[in-house]
Every structure is written in C-alpha cells, then in structure tokens.
Design a protein around this motif. Sequence first.
Motif, PDB file in Angstrom:
ATOM      1  N   GLY A  89     -12.105  -7.047  -5.563  1.00 23.08           N
ATOM      2  CA  GLY A  89     -10.895  -7.711  -5.102  1.00 23.08           C
ATOM      3  C   GLY A  89      -9.604  -7.084  -5.574  1.00 23.08           C
ATOM      4  N   MET A  90      -9.662  -5.882  -6.139  1.00 22.68           N
ATOM      5  CA  MET A  90      -8.466  -5.222  -6.669  1.00 22.68           C
ATOM      6  C   MET A  90      -8.035  -4.085  -5.747  1.00 22.68           C
ATOM      7  N   THR A  91      -6.733  -3.886  -5.636  1.00 26.67           N
ATOM      8  CA  THR A  91      -6.216  -2.750  -4.893  1.00 26.67           C
ATOM      9  C   THR A  91      -6.331  -1.502  -5.762  1.00 26.67           C
ATOM     10  N   LEU A  92      -6.146  -0.343  -5.125  1.00 24.05           N
ATOM     11  CA  LEU A  92      -6.224   0.903  -5.879  1.00 24.05           C
ATOM     12  C   LEU A  92      -5.182   0.939  -6.991  1.00 24.05           C
ATOM     13  N   GLU A  93      -4.000   0.410  -6.714  1.00 25.59           N
ATOM     14  CA  GLU A  93      -2.938   0.392  -7.721  1.00 25.59           C
ATOM     15  C   GLU A  93      -3.314  -0.510  -8.897  1.00 25.59           C
ATOM     16  N   GLU A  94      -3.890  -1.658  -8.607  1.00 26.42           N
ATOM     17  CA  GLU A  94      -4.299  -2.570  -9.680  1.00 26.42           C
ATOM     18  C   GLU A  94      -5.401  -1.943 -10.533  1.00 26.42           C
ATOM     19  N   GLN A 152      -5.769   1.269 -11.063  1.00 27.66           N
ATOM     20  CA  GLN A 152      -5.137   2.299 -11.882  1.00 27.66           C
ATOM     21  C   GLN A 152      -4.438   1.690 -13.091  1.00 27.66           C
ATOM     22  N   GLN A 153      -3.738   0.596 -12.867  1.00 32.91           N
ATOM     23  CA  GLN A 153      -3.047  -0.053 -13.971  1.00 32.91           C
ATOM     24  C   GLN A 153      -4.047  -0.622 -14.977  1.00 32.91           C
ATOM     25  N   SER A 154      -5.196  -1.113 -14.463  1.00 28.95           N
ATOM     26  CA  SER A 154      -6.236  -1.626 -15.361  1.00 28.95           C
ATOM     27  C   SER A 154      -6.816  -0.508 -16.207  1.00 28.95           C
ATOM     28  N   LEU A 155      -7.027   0.654 -15.611  1.00 28.28           N
ATOM     29  CA  LEU A 155      -7.556   1.793 -16.358  1.00 28.28           C
ATOM     30  C   LEU A 155      -6.566   2.268 -17.414  1.00 28.28           C
ATOM     31  N   LYS A 156      -5.294   2.105 -17.119  1.00 26.74           N
ATOM     32  CA  LYS A 156      -4.268   2.536 -18.067  1.00 26.74           C
ATOM     33  C   LYS A 156      -3.954   1.457 -19.099  1.00 26.74           C
ATOM     34  N   LYS A 157      -4.699   0.351 -19.023  1.00 26.75           N
ATOM     35  CA  LYS A 157      -4.505  -0.762 -19.956  1.00 26.75           C
ATOM     36  C   LYS A 157      -3.103  -1.351 -19.862  1.00 26.75           C
ATOM     37  N   LYS A 158      -2.558  -1.341 -18.651  1.00 29.18           N
ATOM     38  CA  LYS A 158      -1.241  -1.942 -18.451  1.00 29.18           C
ATOM     39  C   LYS A 158      -1.413  -3.316 -17.842  1.00 29.18           C
ATOM     40  N   LYS A 159      -0.822  -4.270 -18.429  1.00 29.63           N
ATOM     41  CA  LYS A 159      -0.884  -5.626 -17.897  1.00 29.63           C
ATOM     42  C   LYS A 159       0.131  -5.768 -16.776  1.00 29.63           C
ATOM     43  N   LYS A 160      -0.186  -6.631 -15.850  1.00 28.96           N
ATOM     44  CA  LYS A 160       0.764  -6.903 -14.779  1.00 28.96           C
ATOM     45  C   LYS A 160       2.015  -7.536 -15.364  1.00 28.96           C
ATOM     46  N   LEU A 182       0.823  -1.211   0.000  1.00 29.61           N
ATOM     47  CA  LEU A 182       0.000   0.000   0.000  1.00 29.61           C
ATOM     48  C   LEU A 182       0.854   1.255   0.000  1.00 29.61           C
ATOM     49  N   LYS A 183       1.918   1.236   0.778  1.00 28.56           N
ATOM     50  CA  LYS A 183       2.809   2.397   0.849  1.00 28.56           C
ATOM     51  C   LYS A 183       3.492   2.635  -0.497  1.00 28.56           C
TER      52      LYS A 183
END
Length: 268
Positions: free
Chosen positions: A241-246, A248-256, A46-47
């Motif tokens: 079930g997603m964190t805020l960071e996940e 954001q990455q989903s909105l940016k269309k970035k895959k893990k 989270l940090k």
Amino acid sequence: MSFLVLFPFMPESPYFLLRKGKDEQAKAALKWLRRKTDIEEDFVQLKADVQRQTSEKGTWKELVTVEANRKALLAGKSGSNLSPDMSTLVYSGMVLILNSATCFMTEYLGRRRSYTYSIGACAIVLWILGTYFVIDEFQPQIDLSSFQWVPLAGLVCYTIVSSFGVMMIPTLMLSELFSASIKSKGLMIMSFIIGAGTTSVIQLFYFLNTTFGMFCPFMLFAACSTVSSVLTNWIVPETKGMTLEEIQQSLKKKKKESVTKSEPLPQI
C-alpha cells in the motif's frame, strides 16, 4: 506462451513515461493500472515523486553509498530461492495455480509477513526432508518402506508454502525498492545476482549430493531458510500500500512530516 501473448497489452510504466516527459501517456497508463478515471491527485503526487527521485545523480557509487539503495540491494539478495533442482511437470502445474492465488494472500498479509511465513515454512519442510535422507543414508537398520511418500509429500508441501512468498515476493519487490534515478542500475545488478545465484545453487546442489549425499544440500538449504526467516524482519521492508516515494523515505528512515497545528503568536 501466455506471457508472450498477454504482455504486449500491458501499458508502459507511468514512472518511465513521466521521466520521458510524456504526461498524457502517463495519465492513460495510470488510469489503466489504478482502474479509475479520477487520477489527477495521484498523477500530481506521482510526478512530484519522480521529479524528486530523478533529481538524484543516480551514479554507480550511490548504489552502495546511499543507505536506502544498500537496503534495497540487501532486500533483493535476501530473496534468493534455494529450492532443489527437482522440478517436474506436476510441480510446474502446481506453481502456476498457486502463484495465481499468491496475489490475494500477499495483499492480505503484506510483503514482509508473507515472505517470513513462507520461508519459515520452507525451512520446516526442508529440515524434515533432510532428516529423512540422513536416516535413509546413515541408519539402514531403520525400515523406511512405510515412509517412501515423504519426499513427494515434501515436494508438494514445499511447492505450496514457497508459492505464497519465497517464489513471488522478491521479484515483486525488486520494482518497488529502488528510486527512479537508480532503478535501471539496481535492477541490472539484482538480475545478475539472481541469475548467478540460481546457477550457483544448482551446481552446489549437484556437488553436495554427489560428494556427501542427498541429505547435505537439504540440510544446508534448511539452515539458509531458517536464517533468512529470522533476518527478514531487519532486511525486508514492508511495501504494501505504499507509493515508491513512501518506500524510499522508509528506507532512508525518514518519518513523514506531520501536519502541525498553528499556534497563536505570543502576546508582547
């Protein structure tokens, strides 16, 4: 009244505390919210997420120029509740009970499916009510005395199906969509849009009802709900079930980034 009594016991958001450098308070809040004592791994993640998000400038310009922020605004707008101004004491009581059950349904189906099913069911109810009022106004030769229960039954059905998505999902997702760096600005804009939209809908309902008849606002809201149910799959992201960071990455269309296995170096 219940909100005023209980909300003071709600801990501050860990995101906010981390942004203010209050790590220990953030840990305590995270323990309370996650209902577990071993939160070290969650806290570290989270940090790191907060540090990345707060590294962004978070300007007003980025609210519309950054693709993830634009999608967050669109997803928030898509959640406007277009219900008619027919609230009653029974309606309010049903909403209170049904909204309590919504948490379990949303957790089971996920945000997007809950909203899609809910707004789709709302559209069906509104089409039925609109048709009823069309017949009542333009076909006086048809005896509707045996169907006078339809408006009340429609109100009850609308209350039930809207409580499992339309009335809860947009508010729930507002806090999940925006990055920490832009959250305050995004929520301010969305609060203004929702407030202005609610006021406009009430005025629109009154205008259409007095000008054209009761059928008109119901037909309009039914059409809006139908379009919204179709567009949900393209506009509203799934955040269960997603964190805020996940998110954001989903909105940016970035895959893990996948963990790649090390390969032996080629022999020379």
